[in-house]
Scaffold this motif. Sequence first.
Motif, PDB file in Angstrom:
ATOM      1  N   THR A 129      47.933  31.605  40.397  1.00  0.00           N
ATOM      2  CA  THR A 129      46.585  31.417  40.876  1.00  0.00           C
ATOM      3  C   THR A 129      45.789  32.655  40.812  1.00  0.00           C
ATOM      4  OG1 THR A 129      47.812  30.005  42.351  1.00  0.00           O
ATOM      5  CG2 THR A 129      45.517  30.475  42.985  1.00  0.00           C
ATOM      6  N   PHE A 130      46.084  33.689  41.275  1.00  0.00           N
ATOM      7  CA  PHE A 130      45.103  34.765  41.479  1.00  0.00           C
ATOM      8  C   PHE A 130      44.902  35.482  39.925  1.00  0.00           C
ATOM      9  CE2 PHE A 130      47.072  34.086  45.487  1.00  0.00           C
ATOM     10  CZ  PHE A 130      46.025  33.810  45.953  1.00  0.00           C
ATOM     11  N   VAL A 155      47.265  41.102  37.098  1.00  0.00           N
ATOM     12  CA  VAL A 155      47.573  41.028  38.442  1.00  0.00           C
ATOM     13  C   VAL A 155      49.000  41.860  38.583  1.00  0.00           C
ATOM     14  CG1 VAL A 155      48.175  39.720  40.695  1.00  0.00           C
ATOM     15  CG2 VAL A 155      46.121  39.253  38.891  1.00  0.00           C
ATOM     16  N   HIS A 156      48.933  42.932  39.481  1.00  0.00           N
ATOM     17  CA  HIS A 156      50.400  43.686  39.469  1.00  0.00           C
ATOM     18  C   HIS A 156      51.172  42.741  40.124  1.00  0.00           C
ATOM     19  CE1 HIS A 156      52.552  47.563  41.190  1.00  0.00           C
ATOM     20  NE2 HIS A 156      52.962  47.036  40.126  1.00  0.00           N
ATOM     21  N   GLY A 157      50.876  42.338  41.357  1.00  0.00           N
ATOM     22  CA  GLY A 157      51.799  41.361  42.108  1.00  0.00           C
ATOM     23  C   GLY A 157      51.080  39.957  42.312  1.00  0.00           C
ATOM     24  N   GLU A 158      51.630  38.797  41.793  1.00  0.00           N
ATOM     25  CA  GLU A 158      51.365  37.601  41.779  1.00  0.00           C
ATOM     26  C   GLU A 158      51.802  36.971  43.155  1.00  0.00           C
ATOM     27  OE1 GLU A 158      48.592  35.525  40.098  1.00  0.00           O
ATOM     28  OE2 GLU A 158      49.256  34.607  41.857  1.00  0.00           O
ATOM     29  N   THR A 159      50.750  36.973  43.956  1.00  0.00           N
ATOM     30  CA  THR A 159      51.307  36.299  45.375  1.00  0.00           C
ATOM     31  C   THR A 159      51.704  34.866  45.411  1.00  0.00           C
ATOM     32  OG1 THR A 159      49.376  37.665  45.882  1.00  0.00           O
ATOM     33  CG2 THR A 159      50.495  36.503  47.579  1.00  0.00           C
ATOM     34  N   SER A 160      51.124  34.279  44.580  1.00  0.00           N
ATOM     35  CA  SER A 160      51.274  32.819  44.340  1.00  0.00           C
ATOM     36  C   SER A 160      52.960  32.454  44.259  1.00  0.00           C
ATOM     37  CB  SER A 160      50.511  31.881  43.494  1.00  0.00           C
ATOM     38  OG  SER A 160      50.704  32.362  42.162  1.00  0.00           O
ATOM     39  N   CYS A 161      53.499  33.121  43.379  1.00  0.00           N
ATOM     40  CA  CYS A 161      54.813  33.015  42.977  1.00  0.00           C
ATOM     41  C   CYS A 161      55.923  34.045  43.348  1.00  0.00           C
ATOM     42  CB  CYS A 161      54.928  32.389  41.638  1.00  0.00           C
ATOM     43  SG  CYS A 161      54.250  33.672  40.507  1.00  0.00           S
ATOM     44  N   VAL A 214      42.552  45.744  37.026  1.00  0.00           N
ATOM     45  CA  VAL A 214      43.973  45.398  37.775  1.00  0.00           C
ATOM     46  C   VAL A 214      43.697  45.082  39.106  1.00  0.00           C
ATOM     47  CG1 VAL A 214      46.198  46.388  38.529  1.00  0.00           C
ATOM     48  CG2 VAL A 214      45.251  47.184  36.349  1.00  0.00           C
ATOM     49  N   ASP A 215      44.333  43.956  39.520  1.00  0.00           N
ATOM     50  CA  ASP A 215      44.692  43.441  40.848  1.00  0.00           C
ATOM     51  C   ASP A 215      45.665  43.893  41.596  1.00  0.00           C
ATOM     52  OD1 ASP A 215      45.495  41.682  42.933  1.00  0.00           O
ATOM     53  OD2 ASP A 215      44.287  40.339  42.384  1.00  0.00           O
ATOM     54  N   ALA A 216      45.317  44.780  42.567  1.00  0.00           N
ATOM     55  CA  ALA A 216      46.462  45.616  43.508  1.00  0.00           C
ATOM     56  C   ALA A 216      46.457  45.027  44.654  1.00  0.00           C
ATOM     57  CB  ALA A 216      46.225  46.887  43.148  1.00  0.00           C
TER      58      ALA A 216
END
Length: 379
Positions: A103-104, A150-156, A179-181
């Motif tokens: 998602t992100f 994205v460093h950490g993909e929250t959705s999964c 980068v999304d951190a």
Amino acid sequence: MTKPVPPLKALDHILPRPPILLMGAGPTPPTPEVERASATVFSHLGTTMQEIIKQLQSMAQYVFQTDSPYILGIAGPASAAMEMSMASLVWPGRKVLVLNLGTFSARFAEIARGLGGEVTELLPEPLDCFHVDQVQAELEKKSYDVLTIVHGETSCGIMNTECEEICRLAKSYGLMVAVDAVVTLSCLPIPMDEWQIDFMFTGGQKGLSAIPGVSLIALSPIAFEFVMKRTAPMPHWCLDVRRAWKFWGKGEYHYTAPVTGVLALYESLRLICEETLEKRFARHTQSTQLLQDGLLQLGLSLYAPESCRLPSVIAVRTPAGVEVKQLIAYMIEQHRVEMSGAFGLPIFRIGQMGEQAREHNVRRTLQGLEQSLNHFKQA
Ligand SMILES: Cc1ncc(COP(=O)(O)O)c(C=O)c1O
């Protein structure tokens, strides 16, 4: 004649008592220091604010692990910071490679398309993160201007474990790297300069344990110079780095800064600096391990394989016969603990960011979950 006053309710009649422990994918519990700071309002211009901004930037340099002075706060969520990075780098015809893990990651693509960019989305193998060779093969095939990851993909609950190598690779091909951190900064190492990142951002409500609705972004000197020199018209006014730098670089008016949010960020950064990154990372590692072991002991299975599991947001497969919405509602009702559902995946998620990563919070969540799962098994 004015319209009639609507029926009124005091906030105390709406807010939950006792408060709910926020163990979902965000917001995370703010510290008392942050709560106090975010109740203070004063002028956003003048010497007091300038001193706060200077100090905030130097603490953020430590947390982002960068020597770059170009750090800005944004009166907006992490998505606004993402938008600021894309608005700086993308205009019609610019070629953007988006590593789409969920998602992100996909939000980068949506924003870049809206700016007129030519977007290519790469997809990983199922239940895996991106690997350098896959990205390199794409960079060999076609030339790009920008890479987003994205460093950490929250959705999964999957982490790009090769983020460092991918960023370095993209730089070696001459790309700008954003980068999304958001769910990793201050929870696990993501040193901006060492990884050669141009734009890196986070929201207040995740690892920082500040508050939602404000975010922080850092630009490398190369990225800052690029934005200052760009000739394409800026599509945003609030999210224009050049205008925002008037406030964050010179203490001049851009828009009325989110004073309470700035103070909340300040306090959260100060607490991170006091704790030190080394100790904070160690606390997060221990805490997420305790949580993961506890979940496995309850007979649950974790969605992401260990090789690419995001330690700061754990995605748990929903057991057969359990309805996620009911489980989450029951946990809140019976145990005053909030977890998160998911974006269409058969999982629920438990956060390990900032204040969530404390032994007492993990034990309380596991105890509540054990009772709740037994309740649904018997039902
Ligand atoms: C990895 C990641 N990026 C971006 C965002 C967007 O943050 P916000 O909701 O503050 O815009 C989130 C929110 O959960 C996130 O987890």
